[in-house]
Design a protein around this motif. Structure first.
Motif, short mmCIF file in Angstrom:
data_model
loop_
_atom_site.label_atom_id
_atom_site.label_comp_id
_atom_site.label_asym_id
_atom_site.label_seq_id
_atom_site.Cartn_x
_atom_site.Cartn_y
_atom_site.Cartn_z
N ASP A 102 0.83 -1.21 0.00
CA ASP A 102 0.00 0.00 0.00
C ASP A 102 0.86 1.26 0.00
OD1 ASP A 102 -2.24 -1.54 -0.02
OD2 ASP A 102 -2.69 -1.30 2.12
N THR A 103 1.98 1.19 0.72
CA THR A 103 2.88 2.35 0.79
C THR A 103 3.44 2.70 -0.57
OG1 THR A 103 3.51 1.74 3.05
CG2 THR A 103 4.98 3.26 1.88
N LYS A 104 3.85 1.69 -1.32
CA LYS A 104 4.43 1.93 -2.64
C LYS A 104 3.37 2.45 -3.61
CE LYS A 104 7.73 -0.01 -5.88
NZ LYS A 104 8.65 -1.13 -6.18
N ILE A 105 2.15 1.94 -3.50
CA ILE A 105 1.06 2.41 -4.35
C ILE A 105 0.74 3.88 -4.05
CG2 ILE A 105 -1.43 2.19 -4.79
CD1 ILE A 105 -1.09 -0.82 -4.61
N LEU A 106 0.71 4.23 -2.76
CA LEU A 106 0.43 5.63 -2.38
C LEU A 106 1.52 6.57 -2.86
CD1 LEU A 106 -0.97 5.11 1.23
CD2 LEU A 106 -2.24 5.84 -0.80
N GLU A 107 2.76 6.12 -2.84
CA GLU A 107 3.86 6.93 -3.37
C GLU A 107 3.66 7.19 -4.86
OE1 GLU A 107 7.44 4.87 -2.49
OE2 GLU A 107 7.41 5.32 -0.35
N PHE A 108 3.28 6.16 -5.58
CA PHE A 108 3.03 6.30 -7.02
C PHE A 108 1.88 7.29 -7.27
CE2 PHE A 108 0.39 5.16 -10.64
CZ PHE A 108 1.31 5.19 -11.68
N ARG A 109 0.81 7.17 -6.47
CA ARG A 109 -0.35 8.05 -6.66
C ARG A 109 0.01 9.52 -6.43
NH1 ARG A 109 -5.16 4.78 -3.50
NH2 ARG A 109 -5.27 3.01 -4.93
N ASP A 110 0.79 9.79 -5.39
CA ASP A 110 1.17 11.18 -5.10
C ASP A 110 1.94 11.78 -6.27
OD1 ASP A 110 -0.02 11.06 -2.65
OD2 ASP A 110 1.82 10.61 -1.54
N ILE A 111 2.88 11.01 -6.81
CA ILE A 111 3.69 11.50 -7.94
C ILE A 111 2.82 11.69 -9.17
CG2 ILE A 111 5.55 10.87 -9.53
CD1 ILE A 111 6.84 9.35 -7.14
N THR A 112 1.93 10.73 -9.41
CA THR A 112 1.12 10.74 -10.63
C THR A 112 0.08 11.86 -10.61
OG1 THR A 112 1.41 8.35 -10.84
CG2 THR A 112 -0.39 9.35 -12.09
N LYS A 113 -0.59 12.05 -9.49
CA LYS A 113 -1.59 13.11 -9.39
C LYS A 113 -0.96 14.49 -9.65
CE LYS A 113 -4.68 10.68 -6.21
NZ LYS A 113 -5.26 10.63 -4.84
N SER A 114 0.21 14.68 -9.06
CA SER A 114 0.92 15.94 -9.27
C SER A 114 1.31 16.09 -10.75
CB SER A 114 2.17 15.99 -8.39
OG SER A 114 2.92 17.14 -8.64
N LYS A 115 1.73 15.00 -11.36
CA LYS A 115 2.14 15.02 -12.76
C LYS A 115 0.97 15.36 -13.67
CE LYS A 115 4.62 12.23 -16.14
NZ LYS A 115 5.61 11.15 -16.27
N PHE A 116 -0.20 14.76 -13.42
CA PHE A 116 -1.38 15.05 -14.22
C PHE A 116 -1.76 16.53 -14.14
CE2 PHE A 116 -3.40 10.52 -14.17
CZ PHE A 116 -2.40 10.10 -15.04
#
Length: 562
Positions: free
Chosen positions: A472-486
């Motif tokens: 879950d931690t790794k998925i949340l890290e990905f989401r934070d980066i991706t949302k900012s990127k979008f």
């Protein structure tokens, strides 16, 4: 082992050679088209079959896969010398393990969560029970158990061999075996008979375990290095053991004190229960397959991108899955709330997964559906606003002063494969520089019918691995980066008037001042302005619209960089 790809044609003879049942393909003359994605194993034909999704095909390639070989060569990949003998091609087994794990994860999520409507549950086809191991489950369990415990097992083996030389029976040893003679004429006996008559059940269990592991190793070219000191049952003797191994194993079913040996016994028992011909419950085949793999791909991406639906963010009983499942029957693939593009409020980002061959793009129907999803979400939030309700207080879709609508970010996600070795990097990049546009009035940015969709592509192998392996931690890290990127991608688009065709201006005004200015110029500013939650009146000027130029100049609006 055979590898097939969804949507591709194969000779009927080849398909009948691996399948006991034609339910996985449609026949047309002498060829059959694969119509399922999944895993299949025939106990009678002793074949493992993988039906990979069509994303492994190159869209503009004639019968060419992303593996840089044809579908025919992939079907017979184990006969190719490069695959058969070179350990650097272990990546293909790694891929198959992640692929199989993704199927079992989807099977688990259908049963345990509300990720899809129950009416879609029939899409998954399997004859494996919830608590049942497949042949491949056992193969992976044997390999993992061996890798984690090989030192402990080898110690017990050496201990057993060492104990055999204690209390030797020399008269029988001299009679029964020939010694080696050393350089100083001393006899050395390799096989020593001792006084111990009891069969070592631990050693017998080790023999069964390593015989099974050796069979897996040879059958599937796993390149495992098994210590040569272990006794192995091979060839016809092993085939006989497969048929009656369960009864042999039960004879040594003691209360093992070692946890390692207990687990080893269970693995052997599970394996022989699959191969024992005396069992009336023995299956002829086992499979996990799905005909509409786009549903699985959607769930894979949704698990990676979106908030979990069972973690409902509720305000007055309004939950995220009410947004995901629209009243008109449409289901949004991915939805999450994040920072608005124009102020400090939040807005919903709405996404759709695109399951195609690598390189293909969405058609007109997919684009139209995405705009419908966005309009449904806008209407849902407006309905809440009309009832003085909301999903979350900071989400703003319509501004009462200007009657303008906040910009709704939309995105498409395509799976693609460029490097078949790369499971570690997501390579999430824009597929197109400019977004897809839809509008009723071209010059009205803040109109509810003005919508934009950015297109992205992501490494399919990364998504595949993340689905069953990421914490879950790794998925949340990905989401934070991706949302900012979008968000940055959308902001950069609107900041560049040569691409967006809009130039945005701002002026700090109180609510009463903003209301007066808008009411006095409503026809001129309708759909072109929005009052933010930090007291700024924004005006968007389209490059073809000169009607508001004088107003912007007279009222001394400043150019805005979002």
């Amino acid at each position: 082992m055979k590898i097939l790809i969804e949507g591709e044609d194969y000779s009927i003879d080849d398909l009948k050679f691996v399948f006991d049942d034609p339910k996985f393909y449609n026949q047309n003359g002498n060829v059959g088209k694969i119509i399922s994605v999944g895993y299949y194993h025939s106990f009678e034909k002793k074949e493992l079959v993988y039906m990979l999704p069509k994303v492994f095909m190159i869209d503009d390639g004639e019968n060419q896969t992303v593996f840089d070989i044809s579908t025919d060569d992939l079907y017979n990949f184990e006969k190719l010398e490069t695959f058969k003998h070179d350990e650097k091609y272990n990546w293909i087994r790694k891929l198959l393990v992640y692929f199989y794990n993704s199927l079992t994860e989807y099977k688990r999520r259908i049963k345990d969560t509300s990720i899809i409507e129950s009416s879609l549950a029939f899409e998954l086809n399997t004859n494996l029970g919830d608590l049942e191991y497949s042949y491949l489950d056992l193969l992976l369990s044997f390999v993992n158990f061996y890798k984690k415990n090989k030192n402990t097992i080898l110690y017990k083996h050496i201990e057993y061999k060492s104990n055999q030389v204690k209390k030797p029976k020399w008269d029988k040893t001299i009679r029964k075996s020939l010694p080696l003679i050393s350089s100083n004429n001393m006899p050395i006996y390799i096989e020593i008979n001792n006084k111990k008559k009891v069969v070592n059940t631990e050693e017998e269990l080790l023999t069964y375990f390593f015989s099974i592991l050796n069979h897996f190793n040879k059958e599937h070219q796993l390149h495992l290095k098994i210590d040569p000191s272990y006794n192995l049952i091979k060839g016809e003797k092993f085939e006989k053991l497969q048929k009656n191994g369960l009864s042999k194993l039960k004879r040594i079913k003691y209360r093992y004190f070692s946890d390692t040996l207990k687990r080893m016994y269970v693995l052997c028992e599970l394996y022989f229960s699959k191969t024992d011909t005396s069992s009336s419950k023995k299956k002829k085949e086992e499979f996990i397959s799905v005909r509409n793999y786009n549903i699985v791909f959607e769930d894979m991406v949704d698990k990676l991108f979106s908030d979990k639906l069972d973690e409902k963010k509720e305000v007055d009983s309004v939950s995220l899955d009410e947004l995901k499942y629209n009243d008109d029957g449409k289901i949004i693939d991915h939805i999450f709330d994040y920072k608005s593009l124009i102020d400090t409020s939040d807005i919903f980002y709405i996404g759709d997964s695109k399951y195609y061959k690598s390189g293909k793009e969405a058609g007109k129907l997919s684009k139209y559906k995405q705009f419908t999803y966005a309009k449904n979400v806008i209407q849902f939030n407006i309905d809440l606003l009309n009832k003085n309700d909301f999903y979350k207080e900071n989400i703003r879709y319509r501004d009462e002063i200007t009657e303008g609508y906040n910009i709704t970010p939309n995105f498409f996600i395509y799976g693609y494969i460029e490097n078949v070795h790369d499971f570690e990097e997501h390579h999430l990049i824009p597929k197109k520089v400019e977004p897809i546009k839809s509008f009723h009035f071209e010059d009205r940015l803040f109109d509810r019918d003005t919508l934009f969709v950015h297109q992205y592509k992501i490494n399919f192998l990364y998504v595949l691995k993340s689905y069953s392996s990421f914490s879950d931690t790794k998925i949340l890290e990905f989401r934070d980066i991706t949302k900012s990127k979008f968000r940055k991608q959308f902001v950069a688009f609107f900041n560049d008037s040569t691409k967006s065709s809009f130039e945005i201006f701002e002026k700090q005004l109180s609510k009463s001042e903003a209301k007066e200015l808008v009411e006095n110029n409503f026809k001129l500013l309708n759909g072109k302005c929005f009052y933010t939650n930090n007291n700024r009146l924004l005006v968007a000027k389209h490059k073809k619209d000169n009607s508001i130029s004088s107003l912007i100049e007279t009222e001394k609006f400043d150019s805005l960089i979002l």
